[in-house]
Design a protein around this motif. Structure first.
Motif, PDB file in Angstrom:
ATOM      1  N   LEU A 128      11.729   8.094   5.483  1.00  0.00           N
ATOM      2  CA  LEU A 128      11.365   6.847   4.823  1.00  0.00           C
ATOM      3  C   LEU A 128      10.007   6.354   5.305  1.00  0.00           C
ATOM      4  N   VAL A 129       9.159   6.012   4.357  1.00  0.00           N
ATOM      5  CA  VAL A 129       7.835   5.464   4.635  1.00  0.00           C
ATOM      6  C   VAL A 129       7.718   4.147   3.882  1.00  0.00           C
ATOM      7  N   VAL A 130       7.279   3.094   4.551  1.00  0.00           N
ATOM      8  CA  VAL A 130       7.186   1.786   3.903  1.00  0.00           C
ATOM      9  C   VAL A 130       5.741   1.502   3.485  1.00  0.00           C
ATOM     10  N   LEU A 131       5.612   0.831   2.351  1.00  0.00           N
ATOM     11  CA  LEU A 131       4.317   0.338   1.883  1.00  0.00           C
ATOM     12  C   LEU A 131       4.435  -1.170   1.735  1.00  0.00           C
ATOM     13  N   PRO A 132       4.064  -1.949   2.757  1.00  0.00           N
ATOM     14  CA  PRO A 132       4.166  -3.404   2.673  1.00  0.00           C
ATOM     15  C   PRO A 132       3.109  -3.969   1.729  1.00  0.00           C
ATOM     16  N   ARG A 133       3.416  -5.092   1.143  1.00  0.00           N
ATOM     17  CA  ARG A 133       2.429  -5.773   0.307  1.00  0.00           C
ATOM     18  C   ARG A 133       1.325  -6.340   1.196  1.00  0.00           C
ATOM     19  N   GLY A 134       0.081  -6.182   0.758  1.00  0.00           N
ATOM     20  CA  GLY A 134      -1.046  -6.701   1.518  1.00  0.00           C
ATOM     21  C   GLY A 134      -1.406  -8.109   1.088  1.00  0.00           C
ATOM     22  N   GLY A 135      -1.983  -8.860   1.998  1.00  0.00           N
ATOM     23  CA  GLY A 135      -2.375 -10.222   1.673  1.00  0.00           C
ATOM     24  C   GLY A 135      -3.541 -10.268   0.702  1.00  0.00           C
ATOM     25  N   ASN A 136      -4.393  -9.246   0.719  1.00  0.00           N
ATOM     26  CA  ASN A 136      -5.536  -9.162  -0.186  1.00  0.00           C
ATOM     27  C   ASN A 136      -5.206  -8.157  -1.288  1.00  0.00           C
ATOM     28  N   PRO A 137      -5.108  -8.581  -2.545  1.00  0.00           N
ATOM     29  CA  PRO A 137      -4.743  -7.654  -3.628  1.00  0.00           C
ATOM     30  C   PRO A 137      -5.679  -6.451  -3.737  1.00  0.00           C
ATOM     31  N   GLU A 138      -6.936  -6.620  -3.324  1.00  0.00           N
ATOM     32  CA  GLU A 138      -7.898  -5.522  -3.409  1.00  0.00           C
ATOM     33  C   GLU A 138      -7.625  -4.446  -2.372  1.00  0.00           C
ATOM     34  N   ARG A 139      -6.810  -4.769  -1.381  1.00  0.00           N
ATOM     35  CA  ARG A 139      -6.516  -3.811  -0.316  1.00  0.00           C
ATOM     36  C   ARG A 139      -5.021  -3.565  -0.175  1.00  0.00           C
ATOM     37  N   CYS A 140      -4.270  -3.923  -1.191  1.00  0.00           N
ATOM     38  CA  CYS A 140      -2.809  -3.802  -1.146  1.00  0.00           C
ATOM     39  C   CYS A 140      -2.373  -2.460  -1.730  1.00  0.00           C
ATOM     40  N   PRO A 141      -1.671  -1.626  -0.970  1.00  0.00           N
ATOM     41  CA  PRO A 141      -1.248  -0.330  -1.496  1.00  0.00           C
ATOM     42  C   PRO A 141      -0.252  -0.455  -2.644  1.00  0.00           C
ATOM     43  N   VAL A 142       0.588  -1.481  -2.600  1.00  0.00           N
ATOM     44  CA  VAL A 142       1.570  -1.678  -3.667  1.00  0.00           C
ATOM     45  C   VAL A 142       0.868  -2.030  -4.969  1.00  0.00           C
ATOM     46  N   THR A 143      -0.064  -2.984  -4.900  1.00  0.00           N
ATOM     47  CA  THR A 143      -0.814  -3.395  -6.092  1.00  0.00           C
ATOM     48  C   THR A 143      -1.606  -2.227  -6.671  1.00  0.00           C
ATOM     49  N   ALA A 144      -2.277  -1.477  -5.805  1.00  0.00           N
ATOM     50  CA  ALA A 144      -3.100  -0.349  -6.270  1.00  0.00           C
ATOM     51  C   ALA A 144      -2.239   0.737  -6.903  1.00  0.00           C
ATOM     52  N   LEU A 145      -1.106   1.042  -6.289  1.00  0.00           N
ATOM     53  CA  LEU A 145      -0.238   2.087  -6.821  1.00  0.00           C
ATOM     54  C   LEU A 145       0.350   1.673  -8.165  1.00  0.00           C
ATOM     55  N   GLN A 146       0.833   0.450  -8.249  1.00  0.00           N
ATOM     56  CA  GLN A 146       1.409  -0.018  -9.510  1.00  0.00           C
ATOM     57  C   GLN A 146       0.366  -0.098 -10.616  1.00  0.00           C
ATOM     58  N   ALA A 147      -0.865  -0.465 -10.259  1.00  0.00           N
ATOM     59  CA  ALA A 147      -1.933  -0.526 -11.255  1.00  0.00           C
ATOM     60  C   ALA A 147      -2.241   0.861 -11.804  1.00  0.00           C
ATOM     61  N   TRP A 148      -2.325   1.849 -10.941  1.00  0.00           N
ATOM     62  CA  TRP A 148      -2.585   3.221 -11.374  1.00  0.00           C
ATOM     63  C   TRP A 148      -1.473   3.736 -12.278  1.00  0.00           C
ATOM     64  N   LEU A 149      -0.235   3.534 -11.884  1.00  0.00           N
ATOM     65  CA  LEU A 149       0.893   4.033 -12.675  1.00  0.00           C
ATOM     66  C   LEU A 149       0.950   3.340 -14.035  1.00  0.00           C
ATOM     67  N   HIS A 150       0.644   2.050 -14.062  1.00  0.00           N
ATOM     68  CA  HIS A 150       0.658   1.310 -15.327  1.00  0.00           C
ATOM     69  C   HIS A 150      -0.457   1.794 -16.251  1.00  0.00           C
ATOM     70  N   LEU A 151      -1.662   1.917 -15.729  1.00  0.00           N
ATOM     71  CA  LEU A 151      -2.792   2.347 -16.551  1.00  0.00           C
ATOM     72  C   LEU A 151      -2.599   3.768 -17.072  1.00  0.00           C
ATOM     73  N   ALA A 152      -2.019   4.635 -16.231  1.00  0.00           N
ATOM     74  CA  ALA A 152      -1.829   6.031 -16.616  1.00  0.00           C
ATOM     75  C   ALA A 152      -0.556   6.247 -17.428  1.00  0.00           C
ATOM     76  N   GLY A 153       0.300   5.228 -17.493  1.00  0.00           N
ATOM     77  CA  GLY A 153       1.554   5.367 -18.230  1.00  0.00           C
ATOM     78  C   GLY A 153       2.503   6.364 -17.613  1.00  0.00           C
TER      79      GLY A 153
END
Length: 340
Positions: free
Chosen positions: A216-241
């Protein structure tokens, strides 16, 4: 099978020669999973190199005498081969002998003694990728392209998929302390949501080859959306469908996901290209720089070795310390205050 010939069955069924009875389809699938494809390719290359050496000296490669292996190792050492390279060659020799139901020659006392002497004489700290961590990491993230423009008239600018993917890969690789093979093998099915972010359940890894239990590897939400792994990953998956299959895929010239997972080698290139975009020399960096960056940066911010190992999944704290000892050497060191 002719002596000295690496079995062709290795490409698909690496253990088939251990039993005269053909493997069933189910057995074959499990056998293929017993060795990573890169490992098998490396074994084949190492075996071919060893048999060429034996041919030139009129020695039998299979079964190999202890004197043959010690002579081979001695020649490699004198030629300047790295200890890591020689270690891999020994693993290949052991594998091929076991494949043919032959005694492991690398366990011979003569081989062990010579090998220990070589390691003591020629051993050196392994080459390590430079850690990619803040503030350089922030510069690399900021340099990821966000908009794709087209020369063709009438086609409007679009979100740059490759840039979104690279940003997600950099942040997930860094925060997750992932190896490039783990990034390449990551599937949507391995990701679960959590109130604090995301959890990656890795079925296999370098330290969990048989997949006895998911790591198990955790990806915590970052305080800065520009540096948040969760935000970046979800954005990529959404844009790429992407809703199933490989998480990190290639991007076509038409700015579409390829549907095929990136291979580990290409992830090295992506990381280096991302570093170049930020105006940083890419030479010391590779995909491993993300994992090394997490370990080094977490240590500098006061995390304990055990806390770091919880995320990096290192079984040995001694191995973990190898990542941070170079930075420690510069801390509170009088040599940095000489004013020369």
């Amino acid at each position: 099978m002719n002596p000295g010939h690496f079995p062709t069955q290795l490409e698909s069924n690496p253990l088939e020669l251990l039993d005269a009875v053909p493997l069933t389809e189910a057995e074959s699938e499990y056998v293929e999973a017993a060795r990573a494809a890169n490992t098998l390719r490396g074994y084949r290359s190492d075996w071919n190199e060893f048999t060429s050496w034996c041919t030139q000296r009129n020695r039998a490669p299979l079964p190999a005498a202890a004197s043959t292996i010690t002579g081979y190792l001695s020649d490699l050492a004198k030629a300047g081969a790295k200890v890591g390279t020689m270690s891999r060659r020994l693993s290949a020799l052991k594998f091929v002998h076991q494949l043919n139901n032959l005694t492991d020659p690398t366990a011979n006392a003569r081989v062990v003694a010579v090998w220990e002497g070589i390691r003591r004489t020629h051993g050196a700290p392994p080459d390590q990728a430079a850690p990619l961590m803040p503030p350089e990491l922030f510069d690399v993230l900021a340099a990821c392209p966000t908009t794709k423009t087209w020369k063709a008239k009438g086609r409007l600018p679009e979100p740059d998929l490759a840039g979104a993917r690279d940003k997600a890969l950099l942040l997930v690789g860094f925060v997750g302390a992932l190896r490039r093979s783990e990034l390449a093998a990551l599937l949507i099915e391995h990701i679960d949501e959590h109130p604090n972010g995301l959890v990656l359940a890795l079925p296999r890894s370098k330290t969990n080859r048989h997949g006895t239990a998911a790591e198990l590897v955790v990806l915590p939400r970052g305080g800065n959306p520009e540096r948040c792994p969760v935000t970046a990953l979800q954005a990529w998956l959404h844009l790429a469908g992407i809703s199933a299959g490989p998480v990190f895929q290639g991007v076509t010239k038409a700015n579409k996901p390829s549907g095929r997972a990136l291979n580990p080698e290409s992830i090295n290139v992506l990381v280096q290209n991302a570093v170049v975009r930020a105006g940083i020399d890419p030479l010391p960096y590779s995909a491993h720089s993300l994992r090394a960056g997490f370990i080094t940066y977490a240590h500098l911010r006061g995390a304990s070795d055990r806390a770091i190992a919880h995320q990096s999944r290192h079984r040995s704290l001694a191995t973990l310390s190898g990542y941070i000892r170079v930075n420690n050497a510069w801390t509170d060191n009088a040599a940095t205050t000489l004013g020369l």
